[in-house]
Scaffold this motif. Structure first.
Motif, short mmCIF file in Angstrom:
data_model
loop_
_atom_site.label_atom_id
_atom_site.label_comp_id
_atom_site.label_asym_id
_atom_site.label_seq_id
_atom_site.Cartn_x
_atom_site.Cartn_y
_atom_site.Cartn_z
N GLY A 1 1.02 -0.77 0.06
CA GLY A 1 0.06 0.09 -0.02
C GLY A 1 0.25 1.34 0.14
O GLY A 1 0.52 2.06 0.55
N GLY A 2 1.79 1.05 -0.69
CA GLY A 2 2.97 2.56 -0.48
C GLY A 2 2.68 3.84 -1.79
O GLY A 2 1.64 4.33 -1.56
N THR A 3 2.93 3.22 -2.81
CA THR A 3 2.22 4.43 -4.35
C THR A 3 1.84 3.91 -5.02
O THR A 3 0.53 4.47 -5.31
N GLU B 1 -11.43 -1.70 0.15
CA GLU B 1 -10.87 -2.75 1.28
C GLU B 1 -10.00 -2.73 1.42
O GLU B 1 -8.78 -2.78 0.68
N ILE B 2 -9.26 -2.42 2.33
CA ILE B 2 -7.69 -2.37 3.61
C ILE B 2 -7.85 -2.99 4.23
O ILE B 2 -8.17 -2.98 5.29
N SER B 3 -6.82 -4.12 4.66
CA SER B 3 -6.34 -4.70 5.47
C SER B 3 -4.85 -4.14 5.91
O SER B 3 -3.49 -4.60 4.84
N ASN B 4 -4.89 -4.10 6.88
CA ASN B 4 -3.19 -2.90 7.64
C ASN B 4 -2.82 -4.48 8.48
O ASN B 4 -3.70 -5.15 8.83
N ARG B 5 -1.57 -4.33 8.72
CA ARG B 5 -0.51 -5.63 9.65
C ARG B 5 -0.80 -6.56 8.32
O ARG B 5 -0.35 -7.89 9.31
N LEU C 1 -9.03 -5.70 -3.11
CA LEU C 1 -8.59 -5.72 -1.59
C LEU C 1 -7.10 -5.63 -1.49
O LEU C 1 -6.38 -5.60 -2.44
N LEU C 2 -6.83 -3.76 -0.58
CA LEU C 2 -5.43 -4.12 -0.70
C LEU C 2 -5.20 -4.54 0.50
O LEU C 2 -4.97 -3.90 1.47
N LEU C 3 -3.69 -4.99 0.90
CA LEU C 3 -3.07 -5.86 1.37
C LEU C 3 -1.73 -4.68 2.27
O LEU C 3 -0.80 -4.47 1.44
N GLU C 4 -1.43 -4.67 3.54
CA GLU C 4 -0.48 -3.86 3.60
C GLU C 4 -0.01 -4.51 4.92
O GLU C 4 -0.53 -4.61 5.65
N LYS C 5 1.51 -4.30 4.87
CA LYS C 5 2.34 -4.50 6.08
C LYS C 5 1.71 -4.10 7.29
O LYS C 5 2.48 -4.68 8.52
N ALA C 6 2.27 -2.40 6.88
CA ALA C 6 2.17 -2.22 7.69
C ALA C 6 0.94 -0.82 7.85
O ALA C 6 0.23 -1.88 7.71
N HIS C 7 1.18 0.35 7.98
CA HIS C 7 -0.36 0.98 7.86
C HIS C 7 -0.20 1.54 6.66
O HIS C 7 0.70 2.32 6.52
N ARG D 1 -6.90 9.58 0.42
CA ARG D 1 -8.88 9.93 0.88
C ARG D 1 -9.57 9.29 -0.65
O ARG D 1 -9.91 9.34 -0.73
N GLN D 2 -8.32 9.63 -1.57
CA GLN D 2 -9.39 8.77 -2.60
C GLN D 2 -8.73 7.44 -2.33
O GLN D 2 -10.30 6.85 -3.10
N LEU D 3 -8.19 6.45 -2.12
CA LEU D 3 -8.69 4.69 -1.14
C LEU D 3 -10.04 5.03 -0.52
O LEU D 3 -11.39 4.01 -1.31
N ARG D 4 -10.39 5.65 0.20
CA ARG D 4 -11.32 6.21 0.89
C ARG D 4 -12.78 6.30 -0.18
O ARG D 4 -13.83 5.55 -0.14
N LYS D 5 -12.74 7.14 -0.95
CA LYS D 5 -13.69 7.73 -1.75
C LYS D 5 -14.64 6.46 -2.69
O LYS D 5 -15.15 6.18 -3.56
N HIS D 6 -13.06 5.83 -3.32
CA HIS D 6 -13.63 4.90 -4.15
C HIS D 6 -14.34 3.85 -3.58
O HIS D 6 -13.78 2.33 -4.14
N GLY D 7 -14.01 3.12 -1.94
CA GLY D 7 -14.30 2.27 -1.73
C GLY D 7 -13.34 0.64 -1.46
O GLY D 7 -13.42 0.32 -1.81
#
Lengths: 577, 77
Positions: free
Chosen positions: A16-18, A152-156, A37-43, A144-150
């Motif tokens: 979930g970086g760039t 899904e995010i999984s951090n950690r 789904l966007l999977l991110e190791k950190a936040h 903000r754009q991730l939120r706007k477009h719905g």
């Protein structure tokens, strides 16, 4: 055994970086019905190479300053001819529309008094650097754009391996939660790898494991996962080595300071390179000066006016590496009075800066059906942050199209069971080695045996040491989920170390200046080596290298232009004359 | 696994008087890319649990009460 956590989506974006947020947003824009789904190791709010923002675009192709054709020619020359020009052109054509879109989203670029983009010249030939003096907000804009477009995010969640179905199509990924060590299975029709550079490969000269140039979260996860999924990787022998402030992991920042009049100088205060743009050829001259009698090397700023220096400090101490000012204060360094001592970084793999990555075409497709790669880990030379955005977009849009035609693939239960066992094993051990000890030893060996100038016998010895460390992986103990994450990262780093050694041994010539300078094969040999060196996991499970022809150029490169980057050194008799 | 007590200078320090983790704040823990901070179960305050710092500063800059200070790690200073 407890139930695995399981989720099924259409598009899985790992990282979930760039590039990752852009890929997820563009997949959603292309088809809002898709589950992404966007999977991110950190936040996601603060992750990746630009967690604290960025101070400029290094490769903006802005009308009036540069054309896509010029850019393709420049990077072809900067990368010693070994490029797929179709991928460079896909970037170059999408570069300006991406800048405009980011501008509309609220990313601030420097403009002149008429409102035009204030592009600066740093490259050897063309003009491509667009400063972002207020670039510290870029992650917030993306969020903000991730939120706007719905999306899904999984951090950690740390992805550990990719899964394929029986037909060899991508079918999902395994992941562990870095807080709970729960094992997750994500089923997906397509996967986009955006896991960044292999930045924890070499050990910084300070010995501090996490004092790397790249965000150390980027341990080469995607290089390793793509490799084990059978994807082709390319140009691994073209290492990333950067000119940095000595002991501090920040860039020398000639890109920022150059347009203000700063430059790289030797101990006598003399310029020795014509152009501060990072290339292997520039790094070789940097290395020669460091190792020669006129070293070490400095960033010279003390000749600049006070107000100019204040402006430089405002940019350098607020974006990308904001602890830089703190480092200088600790050493009593003031740009007004002292030049800043510089050094070369540890080695890494990063197509954003050089050329090593997962092989992709101009749609960001890898050689595995359904698997995409974008950003620092995808082989599109010198792609930088804007390239990550562009290839994230291309990947997201193409993955959305691909999904429309696909049924979900089946993941074999045996594959899931085997991966769960492999990944969680360090938690079940009580006697053995700690992850950070194994990592320290591995990365010290990387320095000892792989740091250029490269020597055949040393790289062979390195492979022998790496094989011993591979056996040590079976003895790593993790006392908690955090250490389990680190233990898995050690295996990623080890895969990258082996790839770096084997690809370097395979290409028996020198190319890309310091990036692939072999003392026992010191000359460039276009007859045999004007090819990509590819690397993959062979049918027998062993690492294998092979040649791939360079696609015919779509942009001609003239005889004289071709060697432009080999003529960077300034000879002092020329200065005197 | 055998263990030893090792003392050392840590880059991240937390002012316990200013830290409001005991009131439910977890911002610094959330934003750390390396996941090296945690809320101490006994004190209820944020602490550096692992010496794996990139001195990138989101923890310090995003802290709502200014409780965190990041030093350059000693080995680099």
């Amino acid at each position: 055994m407890s139930e695995d956590k399981s989720i099924t989506v259409d598009v899985l974006v790992i990282g979930g970086g760039t590039a990752g947020p852009m890929a997820a947003i563009k997949a959603k824009q292309a088809n809002p019905q898709l589950r992404v789904l966007l999977l991110e190791k950190a936040h996601v709010k603060r992750s990746g190479a630009i967690s604290m923002g960025m101070d400029g675009l290094n490769n903006a192709v802005v009308p009036g300053h540069a054309t896509p054709e010029q850019y393709v020619r420049e990077i072809t020359v900067a990368n010693d001819g070994i490029v797929n020009q179709h991928t460079l052109m896909a970037y170059a054509r999408n570069s300006y529309p991406m800048i405009e879109e980011l501008d509309r989203w609220g990313v601030k670029f420097e403009k002149d008094e008429t409102g035009d983009y204030a592009v600066k010249k740093v490259h050897h030939v063309g003009t491509y650097v667009l400063p972002m003096p207020e670039g510290h907000d870029i992650k917030k804009v993306l969020y903000r754009q991730l939120r706007k477009h719905g999306v899904e995010i999984s951090n950690r969640l740390v992805a550990t391996r990719l899964f394929k179905d029986k037909d060899g199509r991508i079918a999902g990924a395994a992941a562990i939660d870095s807080r709970t060590a729960e094992f997750h299975v994500v089923r997906a029709k397509s996967v986009i790898l955006c896991t960044g550079a292999a930045g924890r490969l070499g050990l910084p000269a300070s010995g501090y494991l996490f004092g790397t140039y790249e965000n150390p979260t980027n341990a080469g996860d995607g290089y390793s996962m793509a490799y084990h999924a059978g994807a082709e990787l390319s140009g691994i022998e073209c290492f990333q080595i950067n000119p940095l402030i000595k002991d501090y992991n920040g860039p020398s920042c000639a890109y920022v300071t150059g347009p203000f009049g700063g430059y790289t100088a030797n101990a006598l205060g003399q310029r020795f390179i014509e152009c501060d743009y990072w290339s292997g050829q520039m790094m070789l001259e940097f290395y020669n000066e460091l190792a020669g009698g006129k070293g070490p090397v400095f960033l010279k700023l003390d000749h600049l006016a006070d107000e100019t220096l204040t402006k430089i400090e405002d940019i350098l101490h607020a974006n990308e590496r904001p602890s830089r000012g703190r480092f200088h204060a600790g050493r009593g360094t003031d740009y007004r009075a002292q030049a800043v001592e510089m050094h070369i970084s540890e080695i890494g793999l990063c197509s954003g800066h050089s050329a090593s990555g997962v092989w992709v075409d101009e749609h960001a497709r890898t050689t595995v059906p359904g698997l995409y790669a974008a950003g620092d880990l995808a082989c599109v030379p010198h792609n930088y942050m804007l390239g990550a955005f562009v290839y994230g977009k291309l990947a997201g849009e193409d993955a959305a199209r691909y999904c429309a035609e696909q049924q979900p693939g089946e993941i074999a239960t045996a594959d899931i069971v085997a991966e769960r066992e492999r990944v969680l094993a360090p938690l079940s051990r009580t006697e053995g080695l700690s992850p950070n000890q194994v990592e320290y030893k591995l990365r010290r060996m990387v320095n000892d045996y792989l740091q250029p100038p490269k020597v055949t016998k040393k790289m062979e010895l390195g492979l022998a040491r790496f094989a011993e460390i591979a056996a040590d992986l079976q003895r790593i103990v993790a006392r908690n989920p955090h250490e389990l994450m680190r233990a898995n990262e050690v295996s990623f780093i080890l895969d990258c170390a082996e790839m770096a050694a084997r690809a370097s041994l395979y290409r028996t010539e020198s190319r890309w200046g310091l990036y692939h300078y072999r003392l026992d094969h010191p000359e460039r040999n276009d007859t045999d080596w004007f090819v990509h060196v590819q690397l993959h996991k062979g049918e027998d499970g062993a690492m294998r290298c092979f040649k791939r022809a360079v696609e015919p150029y779509i942009i001609e490169v003239g005889e004289h232009e071709r060697d432009a980057y080999s003529r960077l050194r300034i000879h002092q008799h020329e200065v005197a004359a | 696994m055998s263990t030893a007590w090792v003392s050392g200078s840590l880059p991240v320090s937390v002012d316990a008087d200013k830290c409001i983790a005991d009131k439910g704040c977890t911002i610094c823990v959330d934003v750390c890319p390396l996941d090296v901070l945690e809320i101490d179960a006994t004190s209820g305050k944020a602490v550096m649990r692992y010496d794996e710092c990139w001195y990138c500063l989101p923890c310090e800059q995003d802290c709502p009460t200014g409780a965190i200070h990041v030093d350059i790690p000693y080995l680099l200073r």
